[in-house]
Design a protein around this motif. Structure first.
Motif, PDB file in Angstrom:
ATOM      1  N   LEU A   1      -4.394   5.449  -5.640  1.00  0.00           N
ATOM      2  CA  LEU A   1      -4.929   4.439  -4.726  1.00  0.00           C
ATOM      3  C   LEU A   1      -5.603   3.355  -5.563  1.00  0.00           C
ATOM      4  N   THR A   2      -4.972   2.190  -5.612  1.00  0.00           N
ATOM      5  CA  THR A   2      -5.509   1.058  -6.370  1.00  0.00           C
ATOM      6  C   THR A   2      -5.982   0.034  -5.330  1.00  0.00           C
ATOM      7  N   PRO A   3      -7.305  -0.024  -5.112  1.00  0.00           N
ATOM      8  CA  PRO A   3      -7.831  -0.812  -3.991  1.00  0.00           C
ATOM      9  C   PRO A   3      -7.460  -2.290  -4.011  1.00  0.00           C
ATOM     10  N   GLN A   4      -7.193  -2.843  -5.202  1.00  0.00           N
ATOM     11  CA  GLN A   4      -6.790  -4.252  -5.246  1.00  0.00           C
ATOM     12  C   GLN A   4      -5.420  -4.463  -4.583  1.00  0.00           C
ATOM     13  N   SER A   5      -4.653  -3.373  -4.413  1.00  0.00           N
ATOM     14  CA  SER A   5      -3.331  -3.459  -3.776  1.00  0.00           C
ATOM     15  C   SER A   5      -3.358  -2.922  -2.352  1.00  0.00           C
ATOM     16  N   VAL A   6      -4.531  -2.906  -1.728  1.00  0.00           N
ATOM     17  CA  VAL A   6      -4.655  -2.333  -0.377  1.00  0.00           C
ATOM     18  C   VAL A   6      -3.680  -2.975   0.607  1.00  0.00           C
ATOM     19  N   ASN A   7      -3.368  -4.247   0.392  1.00  0.00           N
ATOM     20  CA  ASN A   7      -2.481  -4.929   1.340  1.00  0.00           C
ATOM     21  C   ASN A   7      -1.022  -4.512   1.203  1.00  0.00           C
ATOM     22  N   THR A   8      -0.594  -4.134  -0.002  1.00  0.00           N
ATOM     23  CA  THR A   8       0.777  -3.626  -0.140  1.00  0.00           C
ATOM     24  C   THR A   8       0.835  -2.132   0.144  1.00  0.00           C
ATOM     25  N   LEU A   9      -0.266  -1.438  -0.111  1.00  0.00           N
ATOM     26  CA  LEU A   9      -0.293   0.011   0.162  1.00  0.00           C
ATOM     27  C   LEU A   9      -0.413   0.279   1.664  1.00  0.00           C
ATOM     28  N   GLY A  10      -0.901  -0.704   2.407  1.00  0.00           N
ATOM     29  CA  GLY A  10      -1.048  -0.532   3.852  1.00  0.00           C
ATOM     30  C   GLY A  10      -2.252   0.295   4.237  1.00  0.00           C
ATOM     31  N   GLY A  11      -3.298   0.226   3.432  1.00  0.00           N
ATOM     32  CA  GLY A  11      -4.541   0.927   3.767  1.00  0.00           C
ATOM     33  C   GLY A  11      -5.013   1.799   2.621  1.00  0.00           C
ATOM     34  N   TYR A  12      -6.207   2.373   2.798  1.00  0.00           N
ATOM     35  CA  TYR A  12      -6.792   3.269   1.786  1.00  0.00           C
ATOM     36  C   TYR A  12      -6.321   4.680   2.108  1.00  0.00           C
ATOM     37  N   ARG A  13      -5.237   5.102   1.472  1.00  0.00           N
ATOM     38  CA  ARG A  13      -4.634   6.388   1.804  1.00  0.00           C
ATOM     39  C   ARG A  13      -4.243   7.151   0.543  1.00  0.00           C
ATOM     40  N   VAL A  14      -4.052   8.451   0.710  1.00  0.00           N
ATOM     41  CA  VAL A  14      -3.663   9.296  -0.418  1.00  0.00           C
ATOM     42  C   VAL A  14      -2.317   8.839  -0.976  1.00  0.00           C
ATOM     43  N   GLN A  15      -2.200   8.807  -2.309  1.00  0.00           N
ATOM     44  CA  GLN A  15      -0.980   8.365  -2.989  1.00  0.00           C
ATOM     45  C   GLN A  15      -0.317   9.536  -3.717  1.00  0.00           C
ATOM     46  N   GLY A  16       0.969   9.371  -4.036  1.00  0.00           N
ATOM     47  CA  GLY A  16       1.667  10.379  -4.846  1.00  0.00           C
ATOM     48  C   GLY A  16       2.095  11.600  -4.060  1.00  0.00           C
ATOM     49  N   ARG A  17       2.191  11.452  -2.736  1.00  0.00           N
ATOM     50  CA  ARG A  17       2.670  12.558  -1.905  1.00  0.00           C
ATOM     51  C   ARG A  17       4.180  12.635  -1.996  1.00  0.00           C
ATOM     52  N   GLY A  18       4.740  13.855  -1.917  1.00  0.00           N
ATOM     53  CA  GLY A  18       6.185  14.045  -1.970  1.00  0.00           C
ATOM     54  C   GLY A  18       6.688  13.993  -3.402  1.00  0.00           C
ATOM     55  N   ASP A  19       7.891  14.534  -3.608  1.00  0.00           N
ATOM     56  CA  ASP A  19       8.452  14.617  -4.967  1.00  0.00           C
ATOM     57  C   ASP A  19       8.591  13.253  -5.622  1.00  0.00           C
ATOM     58  N   GLN A  20       9.108  12.288  -4.843  1.00  0.00           N
ATOM     59  CA  GLN A  20       9.343  10.954  -5.392  1.00  0.00           C
ATOM     60  C   GLN A  20       8.026  10.283  -5.780  1.00  0.00           C
ATOM     61  N   GLY A  21       7.042  10.382  -4.884  1.00  0.00           N
ATOM     62  CA  GLY A  21       5.743   9.785  -5.147  1.00  0.00           C
ATOM     63  C   GLY A  21       5.082  10.409  -6.365  1.00  0.00           C
ATOM     64  N   ALA A  22       5.229  11.715  -6.490  1.00  0.00           N
ATOM     65  CA  ALA A  22       4.623  12.429  -7.614  1.00  0.00           C
ATOM     66  C   ALA A  22       5.267  12.012  -8.933  1.00  0.00           C
ATOM     67  N   GLU A  23       6.606  11.952  -8.936  1.00  0.00           N
ATOM     68  CA  GLU A  23       7.314  11.571 -10.175  1.00  0.00           C
ATOM     69  C   GLU A  23       6.965  10.143 -10.575  1.00  0.00           C
ATOM     70  N   ALA A  24       6.840   9.260  -9.581  1.00  0.00           N
ATOM     71  CA  ALA A  24       6.504   7.861  -9.867  1.00  0.00           C
ATOM     72  C   ALA A  24       5.121   7.755 -10.502  1.00  0.00           C
ATOM     73  N   LEU A  25       4.186   8.524  -9.965  1.00  0.00           N
ATOM     74  CA  LEU A  25       2.817   8.474 -10.491  1.00  0.00           C
ATOM     75  C   LEU A  25       2.745   9.066 -11.901  1.00  0.00           C
ATOM     76  N   LEU A  26       3.474  10.155 -12.119  1.00  0.00           N
ATOM     77  CA  LEU A  26       3.524  10.757 -13.454  1.00  0.00           C
ATOM     78  C   LEU A  26       4.130   9.773 -14.462  1.00  0.00           C
ATOM     79  N   ALA A  27       5.182   9.083 -14.042  1.00  0.00           N
ATOM     80  CA  ALA A  27       5.827   8.090 -14.925  1.00  0.00           C
ATOM     81  C   ALA A  27       4.855   6.953 -15.236  1.00  0.00           C
ATOM     82  N   ASP A  28       4.091   6.516 -14.233  1.00  0.00           N
ATOM     83  CA  ASP A  28       3.087   5.468 -14.459  1.00  0.00           C
ATOM     84  C   ASP A  28       2.051   5.926 -15.486  1.00  0.00           C
ATOM     85  N   ALA A  29       1.568   7.149 -15.317  1.00  0.00           N
ATOM     86  CA  ALA A  29       0.547   7.676 -16.228  1.00  0.00           C
ATOM     87  C   ALA A  29       1.082   7.756 -17.655  1.00  0.00           C
ATOM     88  N   LYS A  30       2.314   8.241 -17.794  1.00  0.00           N
ATOM     89  CA  LYS A  30       2.905   8.383 -19.134  1.00  0.00           C
ATOM     90  C   LYS A  30       3.126   7.026 -19.792  1.00  0.00           C
TER      91      LYS A  30
END
Ligand code: KIV
Ligand code: NA
Length: 265
Positions: free
Chosen positions: A141-170
């Motif tokens: 959850l990157t608050p500066q992107s609240v408008n593209t995220l569509g609110g303050y909500r949990v991120q990285g849910r589901g396999d795709q979301g998890a892999e995307a977040l792991l790739a970002d971290a790496k």
């Protein structure tokens, strides 16, 4: 005493030592947290909300945050001071990011900067690190992107979301970041990212298995009237401060303050 450095942060991960981070925006509270042994203080763009009264982090500027950063640096001796780069001050290009970061390092006396975004911010991270600026990433959850995220909500849910977040971290690690904030992500995913990275993860709403934990100090101390599920308040400053203000008001109205003890004869 000397300030905590990126080497200390890396050594803590090697030793498996967890550590706390708090936000700070002013001299007195920064001094209290420094004395209390909080090793890293973040001058967050959350100042937009808790200092400046906006309802998101987007409106705050480098000019707004610089004096707060300088105040925190002046009033501490031990903590690493991390300055948050505000919305619009680094996304355009690595050059823009370096310009903003240099102001925080020179005029704000910060020791590092933080910026939001994963893979798409790798060029910025590389440029800052090459210029000698330690960078803390921030994904989930990157608050500066609240408008593209569509609110303050949990991120990285589901396999795709998890892999995307792991790739970002790496990718942040590869680009040279010394640490990465994981905000509002499932605990299991935060644990996995923490295990797979050699750099330090700092969790907020990310469960118990990140290397470090951060909270906005007003949330941590019970001053904020509304808080997210992941916040724990370790004091009730809202009640304490309201009580003090009411007592002061009563004594002024009733004429019992100031008494002789608090007056010059
Ligand atoms: O601005 C802020 O306070 C932050 C932390 C909550 C990570 O970015
Ligand atoms: Na922030």
């Amino acid at each position: 005493t000397r300030r905590v450095t990126v080497r200390d942060i890396a050594a803590a991960k090697e030793r498996g030592e967890r550590w706390p981070m708090l936000t700070a925006y002013d001299a007195l509270t920064a001094g209290v947290f420094d004395e209390a042994g909080i090793p890293v203080l973040l001058v967050g763009d959350s100042a937009a909300m808790v200092v400046y009264g906006y309802d998101s982090t987007l409106p705050v500027t480098v000019d707004d945050l610089l004096p707060l950063t300088a105040a925190v640096a002046r009033s501490t001796t031990r903590a690493m001071v991390v300055a948050d780069l505000p919305f619009g001050a680094y996304q355009a290009s690595p050059e823009q990011a370096l310009e903003a970061a240099a102001r925080f390092m020179k005029d704000g006396h910060a020791n590092a900067v933080k910026l939001e975004g994963g893979r798409r911010m790798a060029p910025q991270v590389e440029a800052l690190v090459a210029a000698g600026v330690p960078v803390m990433g921030h994904i989930g959850l990157t608050p500066q992107s609240v408008n593209t995220l569509g609110g303050y909500r949990v991120q990285g849910r589901g396999d795709q979301g998890a892999e995307a977040l792991l790739a970002d971290a790496k990718e942040l690690e590869r680009a040279g970041a010394f640490s990465v904030v994981l905000e509002c992500v499932p605990a299991g995913l935060a644990a996995r990212i923490t295990a797979e990275l050699s750099i330090t993860t700092v969790g907020i709403g990310a469960g118990p298995d990140t290397d470090a934990q951060v909270l906005v100090w007003q949330d941590m101390a019970g001053l904020s009237p509304r808080v997210a599920k992941f916040v724990k308040a370790y004091a009730d400053l809202n009640t304490t401060l309201a009580g003090a203000a009411k007592s002061f008001a009563e004594e002024v109205v009733g004429g019992s303050f100031p008494d002789a003890e608090h007056s010059y004869s």
